[in-house]
Structure formats: C-alpha cells, structure tokens
Scaffold this motif. Structure first.
Motif, PDB file in Angstrom:
ATOM      1  N   TYR A   1    -110.133  -3.131  21.488  1.00 24.80           N
ATOM      2  CA  TYR A   1    -111.363  -3.605  20.836  1.00 24.80           C
ATOM      3  C   TYR A   1    -111.604  -5.067  21.182  1.00 24.80           C
ATOM      4  N   ILE A   2    -112.844  -5.383  21.450  1.00 30.21           N
ATOM      5  CA  ILE A   2    -113.204  -6.786  21.673  1.00 30.21           C
ATOM      6  C   ILE A   2    -114.439  -7.101  20.822  1.00 30.21           C
ATOM      7  N   VAL A   3    -114.359  -8.242  20.126  1.00 37.82           N
ATOM      8  CA  VAL A   3    -115.519  -8.687  19.331  1.00 37.82           C
ATOM      9  C   VAL A   3    -116.063  -9.945  19.988  1.00 37.82           C
ATOM     10  N   VAL A   4    -117.325  -9.883  20.361  1.00 40.92           N
ATOM     11  CA  VAL A   4    -117.929 -11.008  21.084  1.00 40.92           C
ATOM     12  C   VAL A   4    -119.082 -11.579  20.245  1.00 40.92           C
ATOM     13  N   ASP A   5    -119.097 -12.902  20.127  1.00 44.94           N
ATOM     14  CA  ASP A   5    -120.204 -13.564  19.425  1.00 44.94           C
ATOM     15  C   ASP A   5    -121.342 -13.794  20.426  1.00 44.94           C
ATOM     16  N   VAL A   6    -122.465 -13.118  20.140  1.00 50.20           N
ATOM     17  CA  VAL A   6    -123.598 -13.200  21.068  1.00 50.20           C
ATOM     18  C   VAL A   6    -124.859 -13.521  20.269  1.00 50.20           C
ATOM     19  N   LYS A   7    -125.723 -14.355  20.855  1.00 48.22           N
ATOM     20  CA  LYS A   7    -126.986 -14.634  20.179  1.00 48.22           C
ATOM     21  C   LYS A   7    -127.763 -13.331  20.069  1.00 48.22           C
TER      22      LYS A   7
ATOM     23  N   TYR B   1    -116.876   0.205  30.979  1.00 50.90           N
ATOM     24  CA  TYR B   1    -117.219   1.443  30.276  1.00 50.90           C
ATOM     25  C   TYR B   1    -116.709   1.362  28.839  1.00 50.90           C
ATOM     26  N   TYR B   2    -117.597   1.439  27.897  1.00 48.96           N
ATOM     27  CA  TYR B   2    -117.201   1.413  26.471  1.00 48.96           C
ATOM     28  C   TYR B   2    -117.810   2.621  25.788  1.00 48.96           C
ATOM     29  N   ASP B   3    -117.092   3.136  24.749  1.00 44.70           N
ATOM     30  CA  ASP B   3    -117.691   4.294  24.082  1.00 44.70           C
ATOM     31  C   ASP B   3    -117.889   4.090  22.580  1.00 44.70           C
ATOM     32  N   GLU B   4    -117.618   2.893  22.085  1.00 43.16           N
ATOM     33  CA  GLU B   4    -117.972   2.576  20.679  1.00 43.16           C
ATOM     34  C   GLU B   4    -118.614   1.208  20.680  1.00 43.16           C
ATOM     35  N   ILE B   5    -119.670   1.065  19.937  1.00 37.05           N
ATOM     36  CA  ILE B   5    -120.303  -0.245  19.817  1.00 37.05           C
ATOM     37  C   ILE B   5    -120.808  -0.423  18.384  1.00 37.05           C
ATOM     38  N   SER B   6    -120.568  -1.611  17.826  1.00 39.93           N
ATOM     39  CA  SER B   6    -121.196  -1.918  16.533  1.00 39.93           C
ATOM     40  C   SER B   6    -121.664  -3.374  16.566  1.00 39.93           C
ATOM     41  N   ILE B   7    -122.844  -3.560  16.033  1.00 43.99           N
ATOM     42  CA  ILE B   7    -123.408  -4.926  16.037  1.00 43.99           C
ATOM     43  C   ILE B   7    -123.540  -5.388  14.593  1.00 43.99           C
ATOM     44  N   GLU B   8    -122.790  -6.442  14.283  1.00 44.65           N
ATOM     45  CA  GLU B   8    -122.839  -6.993  12.917  1.00 44.65           C
ATOM     46  C   GLU B   8    -123.805  -8.141  12.875  1.00 44.65           C
TER      47      GLU B   8
END
Lengths: 302, 249
Positions: A257-263, A280-287
C-alpha cells in the motif's frame, strides 16, 4: 441574535499573554468549536466565559447583559462540563444531581433528574457512589449535571473524552437533539477533529491566544488542497515511488500500500502518470481533506 | 450533609475523637484527684467542660476548612462556582453546617461526659448561650482565615485545617487559669477571645457568676476578627479568580 458576545477578551499572567484580544459571537442554537494546540488559550477562554477566571481586559456579554454585572442571573442559564472537574466521590449519582438541582434552584427537581438520568442512561448507576464509576460513566454524570438547569448556553471542555465510541456517539446525538428541541447554544473544545467536524456549525481556531480563523468546518477543509490517494500496487511499486519523488509528492508505504498526498486538482494527472509508467494497481481510495488535516497544517505538526 | 453521611472520617471526627478526649482527659484528672483527695471537686467539671466547650471552637473551624478542602480534593469546586452560588452563600451555608454538626457533636459528647463523670454542661445555665455563640464565632473566623489561605495557596497549606486552631489553644486557657501563663503569654491571651470565655466558665464553676465585661471583650474581639477574616477570604477568592479557580489544587 448573539446569545454570547465576547469583546476584546484578554488574559495576561504576569508577562505571559494567554488570551490576546479575542472577539467572537455565538448565535442562538449554534454549536461553536474552539480548536487549537495545547496551551493555545482554549481552556483559559472557557474559564473566563464561566466567570472562574477574571479577564485582564475585555468584556463577556450573555443575552445582551454584562457577565460581571449580572453574574448570578447569567449563571442560572448556562452550564458547563469538563474532564478536569469531578464530584464528591462518596456521594451517589442521585445525591450529586440532587445537590446541583438545589444549587440551580430547579423547581421540577424530581422530573428533571429523572429525565436526564434516562437521557444519559444512568438509571443503573443512580444509587452508586461516584468512586465506583468508570471514567466514561463519570463523564456521563458530568454531562447530566450540565443539563440539569435547562441551560441556554452550554460550555463543554472535551465533553466526550474518555467515553466509549458508542456512548460518545450517543452524546453527540443527544446534543443535537437538545439543540434542536431547546435551541441550546454550545461552545465546545475537543481534540477529536472528526467530532468537531460532525457537530460544530462553526469553528474558531486559536493559537498563542489569538483567533487565527473563524469559519465553518467545510470552509476550513476547503482551504486544504491536499487529498490522500491510497493505492494497492500489484505491480510497479518502485516505479510509483520514483514517480512520486520525481514529482516531489509526499508518500508513505506500508506493504504494497502506498498513500500519496496529491493536490485535489492534480489527482487525475497523477493517476495518468502512473498508467504511463506501467504501474498496475487494483485498489484505490481517495480521502478528502479533513479538519484534522487543517488542524495539523495550522499547528505545523505535519 | 451527604458527605457526612457517607464518610467514616467525618463521623469519627464528630463523635469518636471527642469521646476519646473525654475518656483520656477525664480519667487522667480522676486519677490525679484520687492522688490528692483534698483537691477541689470542681477539677473534673473544669476539665471536662473545657473539652466540651473547646469542641465548639474546633468543630466550628474544622467544618469550614475541611468542607472547602473536600471540594478541592474531589475537584468539585469549579462545578460549585460556575453555578449561581455566591461566595457569601457558601459562607452562610458552611456556617450553618458547622453549627449543626458542632451542635450534634457537643450534645453527643455532653451525654458521654454525663455518663462517665456525671458532669453536666448545662450546669452553666443561661451562660451557656453566650459562651456557645462566642466560641462558634472564634471557630468561624479561624475557619474563614484558613479557607482564605487555602484559596490563595491551595492544598499545600491543607495542614492548617487541622493545626491552625491549636495556635490559639494554649492562649485560650482551656484547662488552666490565665495566671498560670507566663506574663508574655498573658499579654497574647488578652487578644485571644476564647481566653475570656474559658476564664468566664471557671468563674461560673467557682463563683456561680461571670463578669459581663469578659463576654463583651470576647464579643468585640471576635467581631473584629470575624470581619477581618471575611475580608481576607473575599480578597483571597478574588485573587484566586485572577489566577483561575482551576489552579487551586
């Protein structure tokens, strides 16, 4: 109509200025959150609003009346709950609530105590001594005491700390209910940002005794542009890290898992960039940014 | 009163210690009297009534000081003073409470004294009323002075709640006549209102009467000290509000 008006309130302890010329209003039925890091001046402000700390300068007005000149009349209509107060430990819940019902000269004493005991689910604890209660149970008694006099203004310092999540949720719902039914105005301090975001109509951020911001939680979180994008990377974790470094983005890795701070505006571009790199990623969540992000940004802990 | 009901400490303060005092002192005096059969019959009456009358002063002061300490220990002081309670109302309530509890203690101890030594405090007749009022006044002003100190300095001076009253005890001539004191101590005793009461009590025992001037001086001194202690209490409370009531720990 402003039910509470604070004008140029200042508190100095010798050379140290704990609260520095703050002014704000509280409207009828409004829930106002006081936020700030430890030592910011929140509790000092609450104490001045309660009359247990004399301001160095400035004025507090409740219901259009000067607090110092109308102290008793105003205190009959407000109440307070905090984690730094307690009750005589050998007294039972019933005796404590009865004592305070006398202090506030409650006419329908028996019915009122019964109502708040029911509301805070204290029936089973009613005849127990305070020393036998858990911290959470004591907090519930404290909140029950705070509502005993049908307050028009409620000052709550960390009201749900030490409560189990389900009881804290119940208390929040109860406050909403009381506000809706009786138009109670509430000032609260809390370190639980999610709670403040959920409960408060408006938030005042205090730092070093000064009001930095006075706005709604929604507006405050809008000022934070950064969202947290969390990805479960099946293939190309190294390439993702390289890409983040190339773009100067903050990230944290845990397993795959990687959490990236993006504007917020650059999320689409970021994801497209990863695709171009063959990630290639198969899960994504945007907080989306929360009040906590705002708080952390303001306190520069992040 | 709720605290009293649940507290073994407070119960023992009210009933246990006075009984122990009466037992120890009364038996000691009885023994001393048996060694010297020619000594006055009134010695036991003098000592036992001294214990009973001092109980009024002690309980009067103790209830005020310890009442405040208990609010501090239980962190309830803020809850009380964010209610419409005025300082003057707190003062009146503690005075009433100390009166009720001291009265209960004295009545209980009087029965014990009668049971053990056949000493009747009511043998003072109507003098008992001014004696009690003046002794209560002393207990109250010492109590308010200690409460003022606690407001200013917090629980680090809590020892005064138990010890302060005993500063005036030797000069109060509770069990012995004023003439026994050295001359410097007699000068101090002149400013201690209780010395006039205990001297007066002995006059009643030996002569059946008391010099009204003694009662008047005691009343004047008590009134002055009571006013001063209340001013001190108010000033201490205001000073505490400048620091914050939450800081009184």
């Amino acid at each position: 109509m402003a039910i509470l008006k604070v004008n140029n309130l200042t508190k100095k302890f010798k050379k140290f200025t704990a609260v520095n010329d703050i002014s704000f209003e509280l409207k009828e039925g409004e829930i106002l959150g006081l936020l700030g890091p430890n030592g910011a001046g929140k509790t000092t402000t609450i104490q001045m609003l309660l009359g247990v700390l004399t301001p160095t300068a400035g004025e507090v007005r409740y219901f259009g009346k000067n607090f110092i000149e109308n102290r008793e009349e105003i205190l009959e209509q407000i109440n307070f709950s905090s984690t730094y107060t307690d009750f005589p430990w050998t007294l039972t819940v019933r005796e404590n609530l009865t004592f305070f019902s006398y202090l506030y000269d409650i006419k329908d004493r028996t019915q009122r105590i019964k109502k708040i005991v029911d509301s805070f689910k204290l029936n089973d604890l009613f005849n127990q001594q305070m020393q036998d209660l858990s911290a959470g149970q004591k907090t519930r008694v404290n909140l029950a005491k705070a509502l005993i006099n049908y307050p028009k203004v409620l000052l709550l310092d960390e009201p749900t700390s030490s409560l189990d999540p389900d009881v804290a949720k119940y208390v929040r719902e109860f406050l909403f209910h009381e506000r809706k039914q009786f138009q109670i105005s509430i000032v609260l301090t809390s370190h639980n940002m999610a709670e403040v975001e959920e409960v408060c109509d408006r938030v005042i951020f205090i730092d070093k005794g000064k009001i930095i911001v006075d706005d709604t939680p929604e507006n405050l979180t809008k000022t934070i542009e950064i969202s947290h994008v969390e990805l479960f990377v099946k293939d190309g974790l190294k390439r993702t890290v390289d890409y983040c470094q190339e773009k100067g983005l903050k990230y944290e890795i845990e397993g795959r898992y990687i959490v990236v701070d993006v504007k917020e505006k650059a999320i689409a571009e970021f994801l497209r960039g990863l695709m171009d790199k063959g990630v290639y990623y198969d899960e994504i969540s945007i907080e989306k940014p929360t009040l906590e992000d705002y708080f952390l940004q303001m306190t520069k802990l992040k | 009163m709720y605290v009293f009901k649940h507290s073994i400490n407070r119960m023992s303060d009210a009933f246990y210690w006075p009984t122990i005092d009466l037992l120890l002192w009364g038996l000691t005096v009885s023994y001393a009297k048996s060694l010297s059969p020619t000594s006055s019959q009134n010695v036991i009456l003098m000592v036992v009534s001294g214990i009973l009358l001092w109980l009024v002063v002690w309980r009067g002061q103790y209830e005020i000081s310890v009442n405040l300490l208990e609010e501090l220990w239980s962190r309830n002081l803020i809850n009380m003073f964010v209610s419409p309670l005025k300082l003057s109302e707190w003062v009146i309530s503690t005075v009433l409470l100390s009166f009720i509890k001291a009265f209960a203690s004295v009545i209980f101890a009087s029965f014990v004294a009668y049971g053990l030594y056949k000493v009747e405090i009511f043998s003072f007749g109507f003098y008992l009323i001014p004696f009690m009022i003046l002794l209560f006044m002393t207990g109250w002003w010492v109590g308010f002075f200690v409460a003022g100190l606690i407001f200013r300095y917090g629980t680090r001076v809590e020892q005064f709640a138990w010890s302060m009253i005993y500063i005036i005890a030797p000069f109060s001539v509770i069990y012995y006549p004023l003439a026994i004191l050295p001359s410097w101590a007699q000068k101090i005793a002149m400013f201690v209102p209780t010395s006039y009461i205990f001297e007066g009590a002995r006059e009643v025992i030996y002569k059946g009467t008391v010099d009204p001037k003694k009662l008047l001086i005691s009343f004047v001194l008590n009134s002055i000290y009571l006013i001063l202690s209340l001013i001190f209490l108010k000033k201490s409370f205001d000073k505490t509000l400048e620091k914050g009531l939450v800081k009184v720990l």
